[in-house]
Design an enzyme around this catalytic site. Sequence first.
Site, short mmCIF file in Angstrom:
data_model
loop_
_atom_site.label_atom_id
_atom_site.label_comp_id
_atom_site.label_asym_id
_atom_site.label_seq_id
_atom_site.Cartn_x
_atom_site.Cartn_y
_atom_site.Cartn_z
N TYR A 258 41.97 8.56 64.81
CA TYR A 258 42.41 9.58 63.84
C TYR A 258 42.97 10.81 64.54
CZ TYR A 258 40.06 7.26 59.94
OH TYR A 258 39.68 6.37 58.96
N LYS B 296 7.31 16.56 61.08
CA LYS B 296 8.24 16.92 59.99
C LYS B 296 9.52 16.08 60.10
CE LYS B 296 9.84 20.78 62.86
NZ LYS B 296 9.62 22.23 63.15
N ARG C 243 11.50 34.71 60.12
CA ARG C 243 11.61 33.83 58.96
C ARG C 243 10.22 33.75 58.36
NH1 ARG C 243 12.90 27.91 61.93
NH2 ARG C 243 10.76 27.77 62.62
N MET D 203 33.83 7.55 61.17
CA MET D 203 32.59 7.39 60.41
C MET D 203 31.78 6.18 60.90
SD MET D 203 32.05 6.93 56.31
CE MET D 203 32.93 8.41 55.87
C1 LIG Z 1 9.05 22.37 64.44
C2 LIG Z 1 7.93 23.25 64.77
C3 LIG Z 1 7.12 23.00 65.88
C4 LIG Z 1 7.43 21.92 66.89
O1 LIG Z 1 8.42 22.39 67.78
P1 LIG Z 1 8.97 21.49 68.99
O2 LIG Z 1 9.93 22.40 69.68
O3 LIG Z 1 9.63 20.32 68.37
O4 LIG Z 1 7.80 21.11 69.82
C5 LIG Z 1 5.99 23.79 66.07
N1 LIG Z 1 5.70 24.80 65.22
C6 LIG Z 1 6.49 25.11 64.16
C7 LIG Z 1 6.12 26.24 63.28
C8 LIG Z 1 7.62 24.36 63.91
O5 LIG Z 1 8.41 24.66 62.87
#
Ligand SMILES: *Cc1c(COP(=O)(O)O)cnc(C)c1O
Length: 382
Positions: A263, A40, A137, A315
């Site tokens: 800054y 992802k 969730r 930045m």
């Molecule tokens: C992002 C995610 C993972 C991977 O988790 P990591 O900690 O990056 O290994 C696995 N399962 C679900 C449902 C996730 O959202």
Amino acid sequence: MPPNAFASAQLSIDLDAIAANWRALAARLKAGAHTGAVVKADAYGLGLAAVAPALHNAGCREFFTASLDEGIELRALLPDCRISVFFGPQPGEAEDFSRHRLTPLLTDLGQIELWHTHTSRGAAENPILQIDTGMSRLGLPPEEVARLVAEPERLAGLDIAFVMSHLACAEQPEHPMNEAQLSEFKAALGSLAPVLGAAESSLANSSGIFLGPEFHFDLSRPGAALYGLNPTPKKTNPMSEVVRLQGKILQVRHVDPPRSVGYGASHYVTRPSQIATVPVGYADGYLRSASNQATNQACGYIEGVPAPVVGRVSMDMITLDVTEIPPEHAQPGTPVDLIGGPHPVDSLAAEAGTIGYEILTSLGRRYRRAYIENGRERVGAP
Ligand SMILES: *Cc1c(COP(=O)(O)O)cnc(C)c1O
């Protein structure tokens, strides 16, 4: 010309290390269990178009994305593997899941109904059922699992590929949540067994794999560990390093007290100082929260010697105190290691008060990117 041909900072991503990490995780699993890969958010910011084929070449056939768009993008890269989409189908999306042969997670009773209707109209991918065991969730909480068991017609005609849940505290092995989620997951699997028949199951993310074989089930879903983050934060990182970020000094300037740097005039030099400017800033993912930390100060490394970040991260630039480094070793053009080697992603994350996941997914678009594959470096887009 490759993108960012004149960029002075280079982000190197070692695809061989990602493949090695995938194999190392697969080898840790109990007999019969296998591992997928979570890709992802553009493969945690490292470039889906490069990372996914590398994982596929390593033998991975089970991929996970968060969104439908990511799934569609991945399907164009990998025609022959299962691609599962964490968010599950929203109203109006079922046709698109099927068109791209994407596997939906069904994360509540509404999505089950939606996919049930879709399936009754023709062939569809076998879905994944997600159970919530503590994240609150996505996934069916215990009362919805009970409802499914009481009303099995909701699943009639659906061939569930596997049942999964997600751990909340896997990187803390001593946390009681792990055992609690494990037993809640097993209870859900037990009560669903008469309804589902022989479905497989999946619980572990990266850190979950290291909690031991009872967390492995049939399939694990690592992301972070593939990309070199430490899945066992209190122990030495067992994974190979993947990401290296190297900037170059743009300018070095002598600053005498009582002058300030950057800054907000948040840092005053207290001795005659050499201040080096490196053109990497928060727009590049070098988080502003790494500015002026009193303890655990962020550093760039010049030939292995730490040079603390002083003043605010801006930045486009950071300023390093290079007073302790001989001038001939800290001049315009001198390479500065910002991530990698003595200073892995997890260290920069700790200095910025965050986790490696956020550093990786924030890495900006202005770097020259280099991918290392089969021992060779290729500069360019993923
Ligand atoms: C992002 C995610 C993972 C991977 O988790 P990591 O900690 O990056 O290994 C696995 N399962 C679900 C449902 C996730 O959202």
